[in-house]
Design a protein around this motif. Structure first.
Motif, PDB file in Angstrom:
ATOM      1  N   GLY A   1       0.875  -1.388  -0.019  1.00 17.57           N
ATOM      2  CA  GLY A   1       0.098   0.418  -0.234  1.00 17.57           C
ATOM      3  C   GLY A   1       0.812   1.633   0.068  1.00 17.57           C
ATOM      4  O   GLY A   1       1.176   2.017  -0.973  1.00 17.57           O
TER       5      GLY A   1
ATOM      6  N   LEU B   1      -0.107   5.204  -0.467  1.00 18.81           N
ATOM      7  CA  LEU B   1      -1.384   5.803  -0.185  1.00 18.81           C
ATOM      8  C   LEU B   1      -1.067   5.486   1.407  1.00 18.81           C
ATOM      9  O   LEU B   1       0.576   5.213   2.080  1.00 18.81           O
ATOM     10  CB  LEU B   1      -1.938   3.786   0.425  1.00 18.81           C
ATOM     11  CG  LEU B   1      -2.723   3.744  -1.128  1.00 18.81           C
ATOM     12  CD1 LEU B   1      -3.920   2.260  -0.153  1.00 18.81           C
ATOM     13  CD2 LEU B   1      -3.195   4.101  -0.962  1.00 18.81           C
ATOM     14  N   ASP B   2      -1.375   6.732   2.946  1.00 15.70           N
ATOM     15  CA  ASP B   2      -0.741   6.877   3.648  1.00 15.70           C
ATOM     16  C   ASP B   2      -1.684   5.320   4.492  1.00 15.70           C
ATOM     17  O   ASP B   2      -2.738   5.737   4.657  1.00 15.70           O
ATOM     18  CB  ASP B   2      -1.970   7.691   4.254  1.00 15.70           C
ATOM     19  CG  ASP B   2      -1.532   8.289   5.376  1.00 15.70           C
ATOM     20  OD1 ASP B   2      -0.929   7.679   6.508  1.00 15.70           O
ATOM     21  OD2 ASP B   2      -2.355   9.400   6.030  1.00 15.70           O
TER      22      ASP B   2
ATOM     23  N   SER C   1      -6.121   5.463   5.289  1.00 16.01           N
ATOM     24  CA  SER C   1      -6.203   5.260   3.511  1.00 16.01           C
ATOM     25  C   SER C   1      -7.519   4.268   3.736  1.00 16.01           C
ATOM     26  O   SER C   1      -8.148   3.266   4.149  1.00 16.01           O
ATOM     27  CB  SER C   1      -5.570   4.628   2.903  1.00 16.01           C
ATOM     28  OG  SER C   1      -4.332   5.826   3.014  1.00 16.01           O
TER      29      SER C   1
ATOM     30  N   VAL D   1      -9.050   2.134   2.755  1.00 13.72           N
ATOM     31  CA  VAL D   1      -9.156   1.593   1.281  1.00 13.72           C
ATOM     32  C   VAL D   1      -8.601   0.119   2.046  1.00 13.72           C
ATOM     33  O   VAL D   1      -8.262  -0.142   2.984  1.00 13.72           O
ATOM     34  CB  VAL D   1      -7.324   1.158   1.131  1.00 13.72           C
ATOM     35  CG1 VAL D   1      -7.236  -0.192  -0.071  1.00 13.72           C
ATOM     36  CG2 VAL D   1      -7.111   2.532  -0.509  1.00 13.72           C
TER      37      VAL D   1
ATOM     38  N   SER E   1     -11.116  -0.608  -5.145  1.00 14.67           N
ATOM     39  CA  SER E   1     -10.408   0.901  -4.852  1.00 14.67           C
ATOM     40  C   SER E   1      -9.834   1.436  -6.236  1.00 14.67           C
ATOM     41  O   SER E   1      -8.761   1.259  -6.534  1.00 14.67           O
ATOM     42  CB  SER E   1      -9.280   0.298  -3.877  1.00 14.67           C
ATOM     43  OG  SER E   1      -8.590   1.702  -3.667  1.00 14.67           O
TER      44      SER E   1
ATOM     45  N   LEU F   1      -8.263   4.373  -6.194  1.00 17.09           N
ATOM     46  CA  LEU F   1      -6.420   4.539  -5.478  1.00 17.09           C
ATOM     47  C   LEU F   1      -5.765   4.371  -5.581  1.00 17.09           C
ATOM     48  O   LEU F   1      -4.496   5.086  -5.719  1.00 17.09           O
ATOM     49  CB  LEU F   1      -6.763   5.010  -3.981  1.00 17.09           C
ATOM     50  CG  LEU F   1      -8.047   5.912  -3.274  1.00 17.09           C
ATOM     51  CD1 LEU F   1      -7.876   6.100  -2.004  1.00 17.09           C
ATOM     52  CD2 LEU F   1      -7.759   7.058  -4.149  1.00 17.09           C
TER      53      LEU F   1
END
Length: 315
Positions: free
Chosen positions: A26, A31-32, A52, A54, A96, A98
């Protein structure tokens, strides 16, 4: 020689490796991920990459032969089918947006990334009532244009698992092995190809289906119900998705199918799909070394199977 079962410490370590792989993947995708949380841990470790929005599904217990390229192909089929349904407005847990819509390999695991949804914990599941939602799903899936294998939940796992059980039967009695071997001999020609099924049931249509009991894979979120977990999406009779719901579930489904323009369930096919589901259940004993808790979970189903008609009455 019996296969050694994973110990509690082995299982804990496997979960930790899966979480670390999901977290690392991730972050590599931008992603955070400050506080990863495990939401589910059985056949897959499901991780929320908080903060996130996710969720990562990391399969950790697979039938023999269903890793590597076959696993990534299976995951790609799922992502494609769910994205297609989402584009048509069906309430699904979507891939997702993202990250790229493709399986990701990390540290020996292959994983998929999904949107995070808020679960409404005040709502309880109703598997019988949710059979109506399966009819709506079948109506939507009927036009799915993607390439799908025929009854892959059976064909991709049962033969290899039965072969393992021949060598290491675990808790299965010799009579159990003899019966499952005999049932598979009868059902394999019907379940292994579209042509074989059509020969046995020439008037019963097949179509894209969920593949893993959609009534049991409904997520109740704060914004409504969502269809989830399409790992076993495949081509087959709709009866496969209604296995084990009994006459009440079949009646609910048939009423909804009439409204949705989907054919009603065929009772003979439903009996065969119940038998096929039970064979898959017995074959799952081959996975007990990877998931020792399965032995206890499957025990009541094993007792039920012993009392059911042989091969669903098919001869």
């Amino acid at each position: 020689m019996p296969i050694e079962h994973l110990t509690p410490s082995d299982l804990k370590a496997r979960t930790a490796r899966a979480v670390a792989a999901a977290t690392s993947a991730g972050r590599a995708l931008g992603l955070d991920v400050a506080d990863p949380k495990v939401l589910h841990d059985v056949f897959s470790v499901v991780v929320h990459l908080a903060p996130s929005p996710v969720v990562v599904r990391v399969p950790v217990a697979l039938p023999p032969g269903l890793n590597g390229a076959p696993q990534t192909a299976r995951q790609a089929r799922e992502l494609a089918a769910v994205a297609w349904l989402a584009d048509r407005g069906l309430p699904v847990v979507r891939p997702s947006p993202l990250v790229p819509r493709e399986p990701v390999q990390r540290d020996g695991f292959s994983m998929t990334f999904w949107e995070f949804v808020e679960v409404d914990t005040s709502r309880q599941p109703d598997f019988i009532a949710d059979a109506a939602l399966a009819a709506d799903l079948h109506a939507a899936l009927r036009d799915y244009p993607g390439q799908l294998s025929f009854l892959s939940p059976v064909t991709e796992s049962v033969p290899s698992c039965l072969a393992l059980l021949e060598e290491n039967p675990g808790p299965l009695a010799p009579a159990d092995l003899e019966r499952v071997r005999g049932e598979w001999t009868v059902l394999q020609p019907v379940l292994s190809s579209r042509e074989g099924f059509a020969k046995a049931f020439p008037n019963v249509s097949v179509q894209p289906i969920h593949g893993d009991a959609p009534s049991y894979n409904i997520i109740r979120t704060t914004s409504g119900v969502r269809y989830a977990d399409f790992e076993d999406v495949n081509l087959g009779p709709v009866e496969w998705d209604l296995s084990f719901l009994g006459p009440e579930g079949a009646a609910v489904y048939n009423a909804a199918a009439a409204r949705a323009g989907v054919r009603p369930l065929d009772p003979a096919v439903l009996r065969v799909m119940d038998a096929a589901g039970m064979i898959r259940m017995v074959a799952s004993y081959a996975l007990v070394p990877q998931l020792p808790m399965l032995a206890e979970w499957l025990a009541s189903s094993l007792e039920r199977w012993r009392t059911m008609p042989f091969a669903g009455g098919l001869s």
